[in-house]
Scaffold this motif. Sequence first.
Motif, PDB file in Angstrom:
ATOM      1  N   ASN A  37      -3.568   4.126   5.460  1.00  0.00           N
ATOM      2  CA  ASN A  37      -2.696   2.966   5.335  1.00  0.00           C
ATOM      3  C   ASN A  37      -3.019   2.013   6.483  1.00  0.00           C
ATOM      4  N   LYS A  54       0.841  -1.195   0.000  1.00  0.00           N
ATOM      5  CA  LYS A  54       0.000   0.000   0.000  1.00  0.00           C
ATOM      6  C   LYS A  54       0.878   1.248   0.000  1.00  0.00           C
ATOM      7  N   TYR A  90      -3.982   1.243  -2.826  1.00  0.00           N
ATOM      8  CA  TYR A  90      -3.556  -0.110  -3.158  1.00  0.00           C
ATOM      9  C   TYR A  90      -2.587  -0.101  -4.336  1.00  0.00           C
TER      10      TYR A  90
END
Length: 220
Positions: free
Chosen positions: A115, A13, A74
Amino acid sequence: MKTIILLPPSEGKADGGNKPPLKSVSGITADLIEAIKEADPKKLYGLKEKALAKAVAVNDEILNSKTMPAIERYTGVVYDAIDYRTLKNKSDFDKKVLIVSGLFGLVSPADLIPNYRLKIDKLKAAKLWLDSNSEQLKDRFVIDLLPQAHKKAVKYDHGIEVEFVLKKAGKKMPAGHQGKHIKGRFVRWLIENNIADSKQFKDFKEEGYTWTGDFFLKEI
């Protein structure tokens, strides 16, 4: 019937974010955040030293961290292959794609998320999300591109599972990691061509894969 494309999140991520932290989260997410705090970090993350320390630090700040759209958060092979930035019809992608997150449930590409680190097979996350996720998929036609672990977090009445299979010396095997890029390309193709019927899958022909009527096959 509206078509929904189900994707897994990426383990990797992007850090940071330029949007405000989350103001509130669902009850399931709140419970999972508490469970994360109480869990043994080594067992939860399966990481060592610096990577472990970073994962712990990231999750300690989930509710205080800046956010960004999920499609930007992502990273990884599937999302690189989708190449969202160059899609002409981003709004269609945002409406049709849902990402099955272990921490946030069904996430739209435009949803703002921080995150985080949580695999869906940890802390019984898939089981916790199953009812909520399945309710959201009622009366939808689902194009399911999920790995096995994520499939446990959803149920739907109408849809099709899409798999990419390799055939070598007469033996078939899941494409696995090699299939991630083609999976992203397939999603991009679905969106660009407004595909809503599996009968049209035969028209997708990239990287040597051919639709058999049940799955995509590539002979190597």
